[in-house]
Design an enzyme around this catalytic site. Structure first.
Site, mmCIF file in Angstrom:
data_model
loop_
_atom_site.group_PDB
_atom_site.id
_atom_site.type_symbol
_atom_site.label_atom_id
_atom_site.label_comp_id
_atom_site.label_asym_id
_atom_site.label_seq_id
_atom_site.Cartn_x
_atom_site.Cartn_y
_atom_site.Cartn_z
ATOM 1 C CE LYS A 2 32.674 35.340 78.990
ATOM 2 N NZ LYS A 2 32.982 34.162 78.173
ATOM 3 C CD GLU B 164 21.433 45.388 71.909
ATOM 4 O OE1 GLU B 164 20.610 45.146 71.011
ATOM 5 O OE2 GLU B 164 21.190 46.165 72.848
ATOM 6 C CB CYS C 286 22.724 39.804 65.305
ATOM 7 S SG CYS C 286 23.537 41.326 64.841
HETATM 8 P P1 NAP Z 1 26.471 32.872 73.312
HETATM 9 O O1 NAP Z 1 26.558 31.419 73.250
HETATM 10 O O2 NAP Z 1 25.289 33.471 73.986
HETATM 11 O O3 NAP Z 1 27.799 33.357 74.046
HETATM 12 C C1 NAP Z 1 28.118 34.727 74.262
HETATM 13 C C2 NAP Z 1 28.965 34.848 75.523
HETATM 14 O O4 NAP Z 1 28.127 34.692 76.665
HETATM 15 C C3 NAP Z 1 30.048 33.805 75.641
HETATM 16 O O5 NAP Z 1 31.192 34.427 76.166
HETATM 17 C C4 NAP Z 1 29.475 32.802 76.610
HETATM 18 O O6 NAP Z 1 30.459 32.197 77.397
HETATM 19 C C5 NAP Z 1 28.620 33.673 77.498
HETATM 20 N N1 NAP Z 1 27.469 32.950 78.038
HETATM 21 C C6 NAP Z 1 26.537 32.253 77.344
HETATM 22 N N2 NAP Z 1 25.626 31.742 78.182
HETATM 23 C C7 NAP Z 1 25.968 32.129 79.422
HETATM 24 C C8 NAP Z 1 25.417 31.920 80.714
HETATM 25 N N3 NAP Z 1 24.319 31.181 80.898
HETATM 26 N N4 NAP Z 1 26.044 32.466 81.769
HETATM 27 C C9 NAP Z 1 27.167 33.191 81.599
HETATM 28 N N5 NAP Z 1 27.738 33.414 80.408
HETATM 29 C C10 NAP Z 1 27.157 32.902 79.334
HETATM 30 O O7 NAP Z 1 26.499 33.523 71.858
HETATM 31 P P2 NAP Z 1 27.549 33.331 70.693
HETATM 32 O O8 NAP Z 1 27.468 31.943 70.185
HETATM 33 O O9 NAP Z 1 28.851 33.847 71.112
HETATM 34 O O10 NAP Z 1 26.960 34.299 69.570
HETATM 35 C C11 NAP Z 1 25.949 33.901 68.654
HETATM 36 C C12 NAP Z 1 24.618 34.567 69.003
HETATM 37 O O11 NAP Z 1 24.798 35.950 69.182
HETATM 38 C C13 NAP Z 1 23.553 34.438 67.919
HETATM 39 O O12 NAP Z 1 22.343 34.068 68.521
HETATM 40 C C14 NAP Z 1 23.446 35.838 67.330
HETATM 41 O O13 NAP Z 1 22.209 36.150 66.764
HETATM 42 C C15 NAP Z 1 23.765 36.672 68.525
HETATM 43 N N6 NAP Z 1 24.266 37.991 68.165
HETATM 44 C C16 NAP Z 1 23.509 39.099 68.432
HETATM 45 C C17 NAP Z 1 23.965 40.362 68.075
HETATM 46 C C18 NAP Z 1 23.145 41.594 68.349
HETATM 47 O O14 NAP Z 1 23.670 42.687 68.252
HETATM 48 N N7 NAP Z 1 21.910 41.502 68.716
HETATM 49 C C19 NAP Z 1 25.207 40.500 67.458
HETATM 50 C C20 NAP Z 1 25.962 39.360 67.217
HETATM 51 C C21 NAP Z 1 25.473 38.103 67.588
HETATM 52 P P3 NAP Z 1 31.129 30.828 76.938
HETATM 53 O O15 NAP Z 1 31.545 30.995 75.510
HETATM 54 O O16 NAP Z 1 32.272 30.696 77.858
HETATM 55 O O17 NAP Z 1 30.093 29.767 77.079
#
Ligand code: NAP
Length: 536
Positions: free
Chosen positions: A184, A265, A302
């Site tokens: 995706k 993650e 992260c």
């Molecule tokens: P995000 O807003 O959660 O989005 C990630 C993906 O998930 C996007 O493709 C988004 O789609 C999709 N998504 C979000 N909510 C959804 C839902 N309710 N249903 C279906 N799909 C959904 O995160 P981000 O802004 O891309 O990344 C930032 C976050 O990632 C930070 O909190 C960071 O700490 C975390 N992170 C964690 C790690 C780790 O390894 N633990 C690594 C890197 C980043 P859409 O964009 O189309 O809305």
């Protein structure tokens, strides 16, 4: 090669949907030109159906062929050359050095999974041969190995367009395990995603992989991802992103008629505990190191250190002066997208408006659009304990310093923290023993503990654990980084009294793959002679 904005479904390109969107260059503050076509319901179904059909043949493909596939993906990514680097930069605002470094990491991950698969030992072949004479009942011949789960959906991260996206760690691990992958695509870097998807498709065709082993679907919003997670033929999900997104998908997968695992993650505030001796003796050095770590990559990691925990006193007062001075000396840098900048401002404001929070340092000179001014805030230990809003991640160059009354309060705070990816102890050598209960409390809350370093920078190696207790990840038993990530996409499977000729090579008497196997309790490469395996 031209970016088309189309979906990759099997080896074809498709754009049946009517929803379109563009990516955005945060450096120029302008939308990029290419129109991307969001995958339609029929395209989603086609990708998953193809993946499901591909599974039966892909899982049987030899280790050598699978390794060649993974190595060829790495070659094809490198062959994209400047176009990939240029597209990455134009969709993220990240500098060229970071783009090149992340490409190197992505290629390195693919090659390390190729090596793992070529060696073959990861299947953990375990054999207990029959004892037909055993009384009162004979013992059957049982042989177990790890087998792939089936089609996997991968959600890439906004902040790692290469290493944790289209051909990133999750995809490499799933393909290595024998699972077809449907990505995706992250809407913020859809062009980068398309280029990499093309590299994977070319590699699949060149190395004779089945149609449907890989697909890449565009999405403008959350609907495509939700449809994928709910599709009955999908058997597991890999997600890197926010706690909100990961949890929503985890709940959705759990409420399916057939629940499936979601390895998410997610965010973390990565507590850093600074013990008294270290704070007194290395005050300036720690402040300098942490000013860099907090602002590295505009705080969009992260593992960003979002929480510093230490005990009040003159050393801490001096530390706050040093940290403030250092942090204000750094020029703000560009965030990945206006939406990420907006979320940063919103979350920072919400947190700093909580009772008891004081701003210690806030960059207040004018900044160019989408650049993030860094902030350090402080709060006392009691206020932090009483308000869980202060425990939330502010994704960006922000850190909260918690001023504890004493070591006892510091200990209580650590025990109350949610699960974290990392925990760091900054201490003099003898403080580790002196404050052993602090170290133990932190260990209980995190996936990786660091001594006198910074949490940012995740080394890719077999001993790395990138995960942690919920909500750092949805399953603390697994890592998202390093070759052990393959274990998320497999299940153990046993054969009982199965004819030798029909067993997978990993379990055959002759040990044709020369694997290290656990044979009747001992690790060996030995073949099994017929009298040992009298039932097969
Ligand atoms: P995000 O807003 O959660 O989005 C990630 C993906 O998930 C996007 O493709 C988004 O789609 C999709 N998504 C979000 N909510 C959804 C839902 N309710 N249903 C279906 N799909 C959904 O995160 P981000 O802004 O891309 O990344 C930032 C976050 O990632 C930070 O909190 C960071 O700490 C975390 N992170 C964690 C790690 C780790 O390894 N633990 C690594 C890197 C980043 P859409 O964009 O189309 O809305």
């Amino acid at each position: 090669m031209k970016i088309t904005g189309k979906n990759h479904i099997g080896f074809s390109r498709s754009a049946n949907g009517t929803n379109t969107y563009t990516t955005f260059n945060p450096k120029t503050n302008q939308a990029n030109e290419t129109l991307f076509y969001e995958a339609s319901t029929s395209e989603i179904d086609e990708a998953v159906t193809l993946a499901s059909k591909a599974f039966d043949s892909y899982k049987e493909i030899s280790n050598t062929a699978k390794a060649a596939f993974l190595n060829t993906i790495a070659d094809e990514i490198l062959a994209l050359g400047e176009l990939l680097i240029h597209t990455y930069i134009s969709e993220t605002g990240l500098p060229e050095g970071r783009a090149i470094g992340e490409r190197g990491r992505t290629v390195g991950q693919l090659r390390s999974f190729a090596q793992l698969v070529a060696e073959g030992n990861w299947v953990t072949a375990t054999i207990d041969t029959a004892l037909p004479e055993r009384t009162p009942i004979p013992k059957p011949d049982i042989r177990k190995m790890l087998v792939p789960l089936g089609p996997v959906v991968v959600f890439g991260a906004s902040n790692f367009p290469l290493a944790y996206s289209t051909a990133g760690g999750d995809t490499a691990a799933a393909l290595a395990a024998g699972c077809p992958v449907i990505v995706k695509s992250h809407p913020m870097h859809a062009g980068t995603g398309e280029l990499v998807a093309n590299a994977i498709s070319i590699a699949a065709e060149k190395t004779g992989m089945p149609v449907g082993v890989f697909s890449n679907l565009n999405s403008a919003g959350i609907e495509v991802g939700q449809a994928l997670v709910q599709h009955p033929a999908v058997k597991a999900v890999g997600f890197t992103g926010s706690i909100k997104g990961g949890r929503a998908l985890f709940d959705m997968a759990a409420s399916r008629p057939e629940p499936i695992p979601v390895f998410a993650e997610m965010g973390s505030i990565n507590p850093v505990v600074i013990l008294p001796e270290a704070l007194k003796n290395r005050n300036e050095e720690i402040a300098t190191t942490y000013a860099s770590s907090i602002t590295l990559g505009t705080g969009q990691f992260c593992t960003n250190p979002g929480l510093l925990l230490t005990v009040k006193g003159t050393a801490l007062d001096q530390f706050l002066k040093n940290l403030s001075h250092q942090i204000l000396d750094i020029s703000p840098s560009c965030m990945l997208h206006p939406a990420i900048k907006k979320a940063y401002e919103h979350n920072k404001t919400t947190l700093t408006q909580q009772d008891g929070v004081t701003i210690a340092a806030a960059y207040d000179k004018p900044v160019t659009p989408n650049h993030a001014p860094q902030v350090i805030a402080t709060v006392d230990g009691q206020a932090f304990l009483e308000n869980t809003k202060l425990h939330q991640e502010v994704f960006g160059p922000f850190s909260l310093v918690v001023v504890c009354d004493d070591i006892a309060q510091l200990h209580t705070i650590i025990t109350q923290l949610e699960g974290q990816l990392t925990g760091t102890i900054i201490a003099a050598e003898d403080e580790l023993a002196q404050y052993a209960h602090i170290v133990t409390a932190l260990q209980n809350r995190v996936g990786r503990i660091i001594f006198n370093g910074v949490p940012t920078g995740v080394e890719v190696c077999p001993s790395m654990l990138h995960g942690g207790p919920y909500p750092a990840s949805t399953d603390s038993r697994f890592t998202a980084v390093g070759i052990d990530a393959i274990k998320r996409w497999v299940r153990p499977f046993s054969y009982q009294d199965w004819p030798n000729d029909l067993l997978p090579d990993a379990l055959k008497n002759e040990n044709p793959l020369q694997l290290n196997r656990i044979l009747n309790g001992a690790t060996t490469q030995e073949r099994i002679v017929q009298h040992e395996a009298s039932h097969v």
